[in-house]
Each structure stands twice: as C-alpha cells, then as structure tokens.
Design a protein around this motif. Structure first.
Motif, PDB file in Angstrom:
ATOM      1  N   GLU A 149      -9.085   9.398  11.527  1.00 45.14           N
ATOM      2  CA  GLU A 149      -9.169  10.837  11.278  1.00 45.14           C
ATOM      3  C   GLU A 149      -7.757  11.393  11.234  1.00 45.14           C
ATOM      4  O   GLU A 149      -6.933  11.119  12.118  1.00 45.14           O
ATOM      5  N   ILE A 150      -7.461  12.147  10.165  1.00 40.02           N
ATOM      6  CA  ILE A 150      -6.127  12.684   9.989  1.00 40.02           C
ATOM      7  C   ILE A 150      -6.221  14.049   9.317  1.00 40.02           C
ATOM      8  O   ILE A 150      -7.015  14.252   8.400  1.00 40.02           O
ATOM      9  N   ALA A 151      -5.434  14.998   9.789  1.00 44.49           N
ATOM     10  CA  ALA A 151      -5.446  16.355   9.260  1.00 44.49           C
ATOM     11  C   ALA A 151      -4.632  16.418   7.980  1.00 44.49           C
ATOM     12  O   ALA A 151      -3.468  16.860   7.970  1.00 44.49           O
ATOM     13  N   HIS A 152      -5.216  15.905   6.883  1.00 42.07           N
ATOM     14  CA  HIS A 152      -4.542  15.905   5.587  1.00 42.07           C
ATOM     15  C   HIS A 152      -5.601  15.943   4.503  1.00 42.07           C
ATOM     16  O   HIS A 152      -6.575  15.187   4.536  1.00 42.07           O
ATOM     17  N   GLU A 153      -5.406  16.823   3.514  1.00 41.37           N
ATOM     18  CA  GLU A 153      -6.429  17.040   2.512  1.00 41.37           C
ATOM     19  C   GLU A 153      -6.280  16.153   1.284  1.00 41.37           C
ATOM     20  O   GLU A 153      -7.234  15.928   0.557  1.00 41.37           O
ATOM     21  N   GLY A 154      -5.068  15.659   0.996  1.00 44.20           N
ATOM     22  CA  GLY A 154      -4.840  14.883  -0.221  1.00 44.20           C
ATOM     23  C   GLY A 154      -5.323  13.440  -0.114  1.00 44.20           C
ATOM     24  O   GLY A 154      -5.748  12.967   0.941  1.00 44.20           O
ATOM     25  N   GLU A 155      -5.189  12.709  -1.276  1.00 42.37           N
ATOM     26  CA  GLU A 155      -5.551  11.293  -1.284  1.00 42.37           C
ATOM     27  C   GLU A 155      -4.487  10.483  -0.523  1.00 42.37           C
ATOM     28  O   GLU A 155      -3.291  10.808  -0.570  1.00 42.37           O
ATOM     29  N   SER A 208       0.374   2.245   8.601  1.00 44.69           N
ATOM     30  CA  SER A 208       1.202   3.288   8.000  1.00 44.69           C
ATOM     31  C   SER A 208       0.367   4.041   6.975  1.00 44.69           C
ATOM     32  O   SER A 208      -0.349   3.436   6.162  1.00 44.69           O
ATOM     33  N   ILE A 209       0.476   5.391   6.990  1.00 51.48           N
ATOM     34  CA  ILE A 209      -0.355   6.262   6.167  1.00 51.48           C
ATOM     35  C   ILE A 209       0.557   7.077   5.264  1.00 51.48           C
ATOM     36  O   ILE A 209       1.537   7.695   5.734  1.00 51.48           O
ATOM     37  N   PHE A 210       0.259   7.056   3.935  1.00 49.00           N
ATOM     38  CA  PHE A 210       1.108   7.701   2.939  1.00 49.00           C
ATOM     39  C   PHE A 210       0.290   8.689   2.102  1.00 49.00           C
ATOM     40  O   PHE A 210      -0.895   8.448   1.810  1.00 49.00           O
ATOM     41  N   ASP A 211       0.937   9.783   1.706  1.00 47.27           N
ATOM     42  CA  ASP A 211       0.338  10.668   0.714  1.00 47.27           C
ATOM     43  C   ASP A 211       0.463   9.999  -0.655  1.00 47.27           C
ATOM     44  O   ASP A 211       1.569   9.631  -1.067  1.00 47.27           O
ATOM     45  N   ARG A 212      -0.659   9.828  -1.351  1.00 45.12           N
ATOM     46  CA  ARG A 212      -0.661   9.075  -2.603  1.00 45.12           C
ATOM     47  C   ARG A 212       0.149   9.777  -3.684  1.00 45.12           C
ATOM     48  O   ARG A 212       0.827   9.132  -4.487  1.00 45.12           O
ATOM     49  N   THR A 213       0.131  11.076  -3.708  1.00 48.85           N
ATOM     50  CA  THR A 213       0.820  11.821  -4.768  1.00 48.85           C
ATOM     51  C   THR A 213       2.325  11.814  -4.580  1.00 48.85           C
ATOM     52  O   THR A 213       3.098  11.504  -5.501  1.00 48.85           O
ATOM     53  N   SER A 214       2.776  12.139  -3.390  1.00 51.73           N
ATOM     54  CA  SER A 214       4.212  12.259  -3.144  1.00 51.73           C
ATOM     55  C   SER A 214       4.845  10.969  -2.653  1.00 51.73           C
ATOM     56  O   SER A 214       6.058  10.797  -2.740  1.00 51.73           O
ATOM     57  N   GLY A 215       4.028  10.047  -2.141  1.00 53.03           N
ATOM     58  CA  GLY A 215       4.559   8.830  -1.547  1.00 53.03           C
ATOM     59  C   GLY A 215       5.133   9.027  -0.171  1.00 53.03           C
ATOM     60  O   GLY A 215       5.674   8.100   0.429  1.00 53.03           O
ATOM     61  N   LYS A 216       5.042  10.236   0.366  1.00 56.25           N
ATOM     62  CA  LYS A 216       5.610  10.521   1.673  1.00 56.25           C
ATOM     63  C   LYS A 216       4.797   9.839   2.769  1.00 56.25           C
ATOM     64  O   LYS A 216       3.573   9.841   2.734  1.00 56.25           O
ATOM     65  N   GLN A 217       5.516   9.260   3.723  1.00 53.16           N
ATOM     66  CA  GLN A 217       4.848   8.653   4.864  1.00 53.16           C
ATOM     67  C   GLN A 217       4.457   9.738   5.850  1.00 53.16           C
ATOM     68  O   GLN A 217       5.288  10.530   6.294  1.00 53.16           O
ATOM     69  N   LEU A 218       3.182   9.755   6.184  1.00 50.83           N
ATOM     70  CA  LEU A 218       2.652  10.820   7.034  1.00 50.83           C
ATOM     71  C   LEU A 218       2.583  10.435   8.495  1.00 50.83           C
ATOM     72  O   LEU A 218       2.829  11.255   9.381  1.00 50.83           O
TER      73      LEU A 218
END
Length: 645
Positions: free
Chosen positions: A580-586, A627-637
């Motif tokens: 569970e992670i507070a992030h809306e993107g893919e 490790s969890i990344f935002d798919r669009t930006s590639g940023k590591q969350l």
C-alpha cells in the motif's frame, strides 16, 4: 653349379621344375670356385621352401628380391654376405656351428619369424661347436624375437656397426650367452624386453643407439662408453640388474604413457635426459657421477626417489614425489669425490616424516606442503642449499609466499628436534615462482621453506562506498586469501551502536587464493547525513581481523524509507505479499537481493493505492529491497526492506 643363381640350368636340380625347393649351398672352402651370387630377382616358377648354407658354403646377395617360404640357416661354417636387395623369410633365420658367419652390408631383411642364434631346426645337422659372428654394417634387419639359443653349445657374437636391427619382440637368452656390440651408427631397436639372464651376457656400446619399449633385465655385464640408450615405451617399464645395479653412459627416459621403475640402482656416467615419464626409485637410487649431467627435467619427467651426485660441480637434483615435481640444488662441493644425496617428499613434514614441530632462531613457521632430505654421504664440503617454490604450476602447491625477504631455508636438526633458520643469502623470481638459497652449510638433514613473519590471512586491495539512489553500494576486493572463511559487514550511525548487517562467505576455494577476488553488498539508506561501514575477516579457525570504519555521506533526500508505503505480510513466507502506497500514478517495481541481484516480480493493481506482488524467481531466505518507481517520471518513490522466510 656356377655362380649365376638365377639360371636354372646351373643347378643340380632345375628349380623351375620342382614343387617347392630346399636349397643347400655346400662346398669345402679349399675347393670353392663358383660361389653363387644373387644379382637379380630369380624367375623360378616354384617357391623356395628353405635355404641352408652349410659345410663352408658361401652365398652372396647383391640385389634383387628373394622370398623363402620357410627357414634360412647358415650352419657348419657357412657364410652369407648381403650387400643389397631384399630377402623375405616367412619362417625363422638361424645360425650355428663354429666359423659360421652372416654379414649384412646393405639391403633389407624381413623375417616373419625369429632370428635365432642357435640350432632352431632339428632336421639340420649339428657341426663343431664354437664361435659364430653376425655383423650388421649397413642393412635394415627386421625380425620377431632375437634369440640367443644354446642347443648346439655355440657362442654367438652380434655386431651392429651400421644400419639397424629392429625386433617386433624381445631380445632374449634361451640359455646361451648374449653378446652384442653396438658401434658407429648402428641401431638396435627392441619392441619388447631386453633379457640378458643367460649367464655371461655382455652388451658393449661405443656409439650408436639402443631403443627399448619393454623391460631391461640384465644379470650380465655392460660396457657402455658411448651411444644412446632410450626407454621409449608407452606403458610402464623397469630396469633390473641383480649384479650390483646397472651403469648407463647416456640414458634417455621418453615414455609417453608410463614410468620406468628401478628394481636395482642405476649409475649415469655421462648424461641423463628426462624427456617424458618418471623414474620410480622403489628404494633404489640414481647416481650421477662426476661431470655427468641431467637435462630436460620437468613436471613431466623427474626422479621419484633417491638421487646421488658425485663431483665438484653445482647440481640441481630433479626430485619429485608422486604427481609433484620440485627440484633442490646445491652449490659446487670442493672435491670431485664428494657425494650428496637428495629426495623430495610431498606433504606436511611433521606428519609425513614424523618430525616434531619446534621452531627456533627467527623462523616462526614452515611449509606444510613439502620437504627435502639432503645428506652428505662422502666428503666434508660445505654447500649452499637452493629450494624452489611455485604456487601455481610445475612444482604444484608450495606454500604461499607473500614477501621474498620473508623466506628462509629451514633445516631440521635431529639432535635438538627443532627447525633452524639457515638464512636467506639470495632469492630469485617473485611471490609465485622462485628460489631461496642459504649460505654454505656444513650440517644436512630435512629442509623446507621457512618464514620469519606470519602472513596476512587476507590482503585487502580496496574498500569503497557509494550511494546509488537510496542504496549504499559497498564493494571490496582481495589480492590474496589464506584460510579465509567469511566476512562480516558492520554499520554504525553514531560510532557506538554497531550492527552486523550481513555475513559474506569467502569466494576462494577452501578459503585460499593467490588471485584477486571482488565482493559487493547493497544496503538500504534509511538514514540521513552519514553512516560508517567496516569489515571483519574471519578465518576457518575463528581468528579474525577487524578493519577500520569508512564513512558514507548522503543527502537527506536519499533517505527513502518512506512512511507512506507499507508491505505486508512482512516477513513473507510464500512469495506473495501486498503493498500500500499513497501514490495515484502507475508504478514499476524492482526486487533486489542484498548482493545486488534483481529478481522478477509480478504486480497486480488491486486498488488506486494497493498492489498484489508475487516473487517469480526462487529466492533464498534473507533480506531483500523492494524499490518503487513512478512509471511516467522514473522517479524513485520508496524502498522497503522485505524479509523472506
């Protein structure tokens, strides 16, 4: 008959009209005027069953081809001279009776049977006993066995001064004395055994060559002042002489698939050529006399047993034990009559030789891989001892050498049962391959490599820290390892609270290596500012060495142990867990072992902020990083620790 062999009408019985011929050449030597001469190939329509030269008869062959379907014999004082051509004999060739002789100056003789020096056929008469002479001066002579037979009480002298006699079997005594002389360019090639056990056997060589594929068994006398004797078998061979051992002038060991075993000791008076195959002593010795040499010794050919050296020249003993070759050298003795003995032993000197393990002088440790025995048997000379070492190749497995200045020649003293430091007068080579030489010594006994310092169990080349995203990458390398079991990687944030974050086994086989080895570990950055890492190296016996801490500084933005992400259940038992992670993107995910290996994950989105994750690879128990990344930006969350049970 006249001297024209190939003219039918010159024979008492026309060879072309008979069904098989037994040809006798018979004539008294005082009345012989028309001795037959073969100068071309006979055109007889019938074969020749046998030829007998007897009662003073003489037969000469200059050219052509003659085929004898049975035997060829020279008896009763007969003479056969061959200057050329080809003589094929389906049966045996024999010679006996006083005054009988064969001379082969050229041409080729092919005998399907044996060459018998003695009475081989009871149908032939027996004349006066005495000396027969066989001379091979230029012909090529091929036969089965070469047999010295005593049926008639004759003595036989075989002289090979040119050309060669090649046997497909043994050279042996059937009761009669063996008498062979090889000189000039003569060759005796024995594809079998040399058996000189008939009595007063004699082998004389002043030049020429003797090749042997079988065993050497001699109870007689050898007089070897020149020439070459080569053991060229493809299976094990042996040397026996019960009359005090065997003496060789030049001896070559060139056995491609076997060894040469000594049933009695041997002496080398000029040169020992160790080309291929071992000499196995079996409690017997190889003695190299004054001014004699040894050449070509290597891991393919050496002496496994005692070696004696007589003389006043420096000498390297070609010693080995089993599959291990390691020579030992001495400097030049002061007297040409001095004799030294050496033998190599593979294994721990304490267990192998039963020697006590006490060390004095500066020696703090000795090799547990090998030792040499060196004794001065004759004389009073002091000589320097040179020990060889090779941690990689031909000498196979000498103890590791870290520093040439650390090396010593160590000698065991039977009187005080201690290993003594006999010094380091000089060294050659490097830490992998080389020698160490002592000053001149007057006391001799077992020797081995000694050392005046203890080695570092692990030579650490580097220890590097770097931050990659929210991970700390710890990398280190070793240049050598001795008895290394594992490393413990530790971390502290304050210098007081130190935690073990991983145990990393040694990659070296058995914990020992002389080559560089690289290690790496990945740690999660769940801290800010700075962390300190260090290694503890642990030996197989539990001894450890602790290295200093090294610092890794990080930016607060790299600390990504995010509180808005949650993994459960954690620990994971069946490879399936939820995030569970507070992030809306893919999102994209990376599942990484602490050693940096990436494993496959299957992700299913269960809700806007919920995912089901399944580990697709088979993984070991331990701590892993998700490790969890935002798919669009590639940023590591975020990065989460996951414990697999």
């Amino acid at each position: 008959m006249s001297s024209n062999w190939v003219t039918n009408g010159n024979w008492d019985r026309n060879p072309g009209s008979q069904n098989g011929q037994q040809i006798y050449i018979v004539e008294g030597p005082t009345t012989y005027t028309n001795a037959p001469v073969i100068s071309s190939t006979p055109s007889f329509s019938r074969g020749i069953d046998g030829i007998v030269v007897s009662e003073g008869g003489v037969l000469t062959m200059n050219s052509g081809t003659v085929t004898v379907d049975a035997e060829f014999a020279v008896i009763g004082g007969g003479t056969f001279i061959m200057n050329g051509g080809t003589l094929n004999i389906s049966g045996d060739m024999g010679i006996y009776d006083n005054g009988s002789s064969m001379t082969f100056n050229g041409g080729t003789v092919n005998i399907d049977g044996d060459f018998v020096l003695g009475r081989d056929n009871a149908d032939f008469p027996d004349g006066a006993s005495g000396q027969t002479t066989i001379t091979i001066a230029g012909a090529t002579f091929n036969c089965g066995d070469l047999v010295f037979d005593d049926n008639t009480g004759d003595t036989h002298q075989l002289i090979i001064s040119g050309g060669g006699l090649y046997t497909d079997g043994d050279v042996r005594s059937a009761g009669e004395d063996v008498n062979i002389t090889i000189s000039g360019g003569g060759v005796l090639d024995i594809d079998g055994d040399l058996d000189m056990t008939g009595g007063n056997d004699n082998l004389t060589m002043t030049n020429g060559s003797l090749f042997l594929t079988g065993d050497w068994d001699n109870d007689g006398t050898t007089t070897l002042s020149g020439g070459e004797i080569e053991f060229i078998g493809s299976s094990n061979q042996s040397i026996s002489n019960s009359n005090g051992g065997e003496t060789f002038y030049n001896l070559t060991i060139d056995n491609s698939s076997g060894n040469v075993s000594l049933n009695d000791s041997i002496i080398i008076t000029n040169r020992l050529d160790l080309t291929d195959g071992l000499i196995i002593g079996n409690g017997n010795s190889v003695t190299i006399v004054d001014n004699a040499t040894v050449i070509n010794a290597s891991s393919s050919s050496y002496v496994d047993g005692d070696i004696n050296k007589i003389g006043n020249e420096a000498f390297s003993f070609p010693t080995g034990d089993g599959a291990f070759y390691n020579p030992i050298g001495i400097s030049a003795p002061s007297s040409a009559t001095d004799m030294f003995r050496a033998q190599y032993f593979r294994g721990d000197p304490q267990g192998l030789l039963g020697l006590l393990f006490s060390l004095i002088d500066a020696v703090v440790r000795i090799s547990d891989a090998e030792s040499w025995e060196v004794d001065r048997l004759v004389g009073t000379s002091s000589v320097a001892i040179t020990l060889n070492y090779n941690t990689l190749g031909d000498y196979t497995g000498s103890i590791g050498v870290a520093d040439l200045s650390d090396l010593r020649v160590a000698r065991y003293d039977d009187g005080d049962t201690e290993w003594h430091d006999e010094g380091n007068a000089s060294t050659t080579g490097n830490t992998t391959l080389g020698t160490v030489t002592s000053p001149p010594l007057s006391a001799f006994s077992p020797f081995t490599l000694g050392f005046v310092t203890y080695p570092l169990p692990v030579e650490l080349m580097e220890f590097n820290l770097r931050a990659i995203g929210n991970q700390a990458r710890i990398e280190w390398g070793t240049s050598s390892e001795i008895n290394n079991n594992h490393f413990i990687l530790q971390r502290t944030l304050d210098g007081k609270n130190i935690i073990d974050i991983s145990t990393i086994p040694s990659k070296a086989e058995g914990g020992n290596s002389t080559e560089s080895i690289q290690y790496a570990y990945t740690d999660l950055i769940d801290y800010t500012d700075v962390a300190y890492y260090r290694l503890i190296q642990v030996d197989h016996d539990g001894t450890s060495k602790t290295y200093p801490f090294e610092a890794l500084k990080v930016s607060p933005s790299l600390s990504l142990q995010s509180k808005e992400a949650k993994v459960y259940p954690n620990p994971v038992e069946d490879g399936v867990f939820r995030l569970e992670i507070a992030h809306e993107g893919e999102l994209d995910f990376r599942f990484i072992s602490m050693e940096g290996k990436i494993h496959r994950l299957k992700a299913i989105k269960l809700g806007s902020q919920s995912y089901g994750l399944e580990i697709m690879d088979q993984v070991d128990k331990g701590i892993y990083l998700l490790s969890i990344f935002d798919r669009t930006s590639g940023k590591q969350l975020s990065t989460q620790r996951v414990l697999i049970k």
